[in-house]
Scaffold this motif. Sequence first.
Motif, PDB file in Angstrom:
ATOM      1  N   UNK A   1       0.847  -1.248  -0.096  1.00  0.00           N
ATOM      2  CA  UNK A   1       0.060   0.049   0.088  1.00  0.00           C
ATOM      3  C   UNK A   1       0.796   1.109  -0.076  1.00  0.00           C
ATOM      4  N   UNK A   2       2.137   1.314   0.106  1.00  0.00           N
ATOM      5  CA  UNK A   2       2.929   2.298   0.038  1.00  0.00           C
ATOM      6  C   UNK A   2       2.942   3.066   1.144  1.00  0.00           C
ATOM      7  N   UNK A   3       2.612   2.710   2.466  1.00  0.00           N
ATOM      8  CA  UNK A   3       2.535   3.249   3.634  1.00  0.00           C
ATOM      9  C   UNK A   3       4.091   3.559   4.158  1.00  0.00           C
ATOM     10  N   UNK A   4       4.308   4.992   4.314  1.00  0.00           N
ATOM     11  CA  UNK A   4       5.662   5.198   4.837  1.00  0.00           C
ATOM     12  C   UNK A   4       5.601   5.685   6.297  1.00  0.00           C
ATOM     13  N   UNK A   5       4.660   5.642   6.973  1.00  0.00           N
ATOM     14  CA  UNK A   5       4.447   6.019   8.401  1.00  0.00           C
ATOM     15  C   UNK A   5       3.256   5.369   8.883  1.00  0.00           C
ATOM     16  N   UNK A   6       3.563   4.650   9.954  1.00  0.00           N
ATOM     17  CA  UNK A   6       2.395   3.675  10.619  1.00  0.00           C
ATOM     18  C   UNK A   6       2.127   4.250  11.967  1.00  0.00           C
ATOM     19  N   UNK A   7       0.917   4.698  12.207  1.00  0.00           N
ATOM     20  CA  UNK A   7       0.929   5.187  13.677  1.00  0.00           C
ATOM     21  C   UNK A   7       0.332   3.729  14.584  1.00  0.00           C
ATOM     22  N   UNK A   8       1.112   3.571  15.675  1.00  0.00           N
ATOM     23  CA  UNK A   8       0.951   2.643  16.593  1.00  0.00           C
ATOM     24  C   UNK A   8       0.476   3.255  18.134  1.00  0.00           C
ATOM     25  N   UNK A   9      -0.254   2.483  18.737  1.00  0.00           N
ATOM     26  CA  UNK A   9      -0.705   2.773  20.029  1.00  0.00           C
ATOM     27  C   UNK A   9      -0.219   2.480  21.314  1.00  0.00           C
ATOM     28  N   UNK A  10       1.160   2.166  21.030  1.00  0.00           N
ATOM     29  CA  UNK A  10       2.169   1.663  22.081  1.00  0.00           C
ATOM     30  C   UNK A  10       2.395   2.870  23.267  1.00  0.00           C
ATOM     31  N   UNK A  11       2.574   2.599  24.265  1.00  0.00           N
ATOM     32  CA  UNK A  11       2.623   3.373  25.525  1.00  0.00           C
ATOM     33  C   UNK A  11       4.214   2.997  26.143  1.00  0.00           C
ATOM     34  N   UNK A  12       4.795   4.033  26.778  1.00  0.00           N
ATOM     35  CA  UNK A  12       5.950   3.675  27.142  1.00  0.00           C
ATOM     36  C   UNK A  12       6.129   3.066  28.622  1.00  0.00           C
ATOM     37  N   UNK A  13       4.741   2.959  29.120  1.00  0.00           N
ATOM     38  CA  UNK A  13       4.688   2.256  30.462  1.00  0.00           C
ATOM     39  C   UNK A  13       4.186   0.762  30.290  1.00  0.00           C
ATOM     40  N   UNK A  14       4.030   0.383  29.068  1.00  0.00           N
ATOM     41  CA  UNK A  14       3.455  -0.836  28.964  1.00  0.00           C
ATOM     42  C   UNK A  14       4.524  -1.838  29.136  1.00  0.00           C
ATOM     43  N   UNK A  15       5.666  -1.806  28.528  1.00  0.00           N
ATOM     44  CA  UNK A  15       6.570  -2.914  28.515  1.00  0.00           C
ATOM     45  C   UNK A  15       7.954  -2.281  28.454  1.00  0.00           C
ATOM     46  N   UNK A  16       9.046  -2.935  28.891  1.00  0.00           N
ATOM     47  CA  UNK A  16      10.454  -2.205  28.743  1.00  0.00           C
ATOM     48  C   UNK A  16      10.769  -1.936  27.483  1.00  0.00           C
ATOM     49  N   UNK A  17      10.644  -2.952  26.526  1.00  0.00           N
ATOM     50  CA  UNK A  17      10.997  -2.566  25.035  1.00  0.00           C
ATOM     51  C   UNK A  17      10.381  -1.322  24.612  1.00  0.00           C
ATOM     52  N   UNK A  18       9.043  -1.285  24.806  1.00  0.00           N
ATOM     53  CA  UNK A  18       8.588   0.048  24.272  1.00  0.00           C
ATOM     54  C   UNK A  18       8.677   1.258  25.066  1.00  0.00           C
ATOM     55  N   UNK A  19       9.462   1.211  26.157  1.00  0.00           N
ATOM     56  CA  UNK A  19      10.078   2.488  26.699  1.00  0.00           C
ATOM     57  C   UNK A  19      11.150   2.975  26.193  1.00  0.00           C
ATOM     58  N   UNK A  20      11.818   2.312  25.379  1.00  0.00           N
ATOM     59  CA  UNK A  20      12.918   2.528  24.469  1.00  0.00           C
ATOM     60  C   UNK A  20      12.536   3.362  23.207  1.00  0.00           C
TER      61      UNK A  20
END
Length: 300
Positions: free
Chosen positions: A124-143
């Motif tokens: 689909x040629x998407x160059x930016x994907x919005x994600x709903x991750x939050x930094x408090x969820x999990x230590x990898x997402x905090x990075x």
Amino acid sequence: MTSHVLSQLRSLEAESIHIIREVVAEMQRPCLLFSGGKDSIVMLHLAAKAFAPARIPFPIMHVDTGLNFRSVLETRDRWVERLGIQLVVASVPEAIERGLVQEEPNGSRNRIQTPVLLEAAEKNGFDALFGGGRRDEEKARAKERVFSFRDDFGQWDPKNQRPEVWDLYNGRVHQGESIRVFPLSNWTELDIWAYIEAEEIDLPDLYFAAEREVVDRGGMLFAVNEFTPLKEGETAEVRSVRYRTVGDANLTAAVASTAATRAEIVEEVAAVRLTERGATRGDDKVSEAAMEDRKREGYF
């Protein structure tokens, strides 16, 4: 002169709306990843506010594992119809059928979502994907940065990310590269629920406590359904439970709760000390670095 100070929630809302608008201004073809869970619904609600009264100027994409709770799919379809937006469905079962990915022995489809997601984004040629991750969820997402850079293989290197000074975001990408954008980075689970209560946001009924048939597996309460049938020797019981997060039905556990309204959930979450993923997502218990391993491969 009079001063106007925004509340915590309205400050977070304003920051997220600014991020969403910045992506639309900088990128050619953004897309919002939509799971049907509370965080992606809040993100979609914010996107609708960002461009009102016009429609949201980008599609949403659901990576359908084939293991979704029915309530989640019904809520997804209500939002699509209500906002009049384009829905792109990337099907994991269809990808398995044509040989793009193979079923995992443990029944989890989290890892095999990644090639399906990357293929759909490229198609689909998407160059930016919005994600709903939050930094408090999990230590990898905090990075994660707010604008999280991905190479031309869709992979994430936490040591190779761009600095973000104040609210200045760099969306420049080369051919084949892309970014993942996390407008909810600075929100907490409590912020999300306080906002859901304030805005009266429509969610799957799984988030609200009700009497449900469950089975206890190692201290985790799984709903008895077509994805998690009783095993030999197991006994089901009816308990008042709700879901803090809604992943695949075969791996996501409920929690004992009597919180049946948004206000009651806000009170409950304020007293909890264990993150929702740590408490209820079996797929995150595979290894200490399960989430980070998947993110390095391209998982959102």
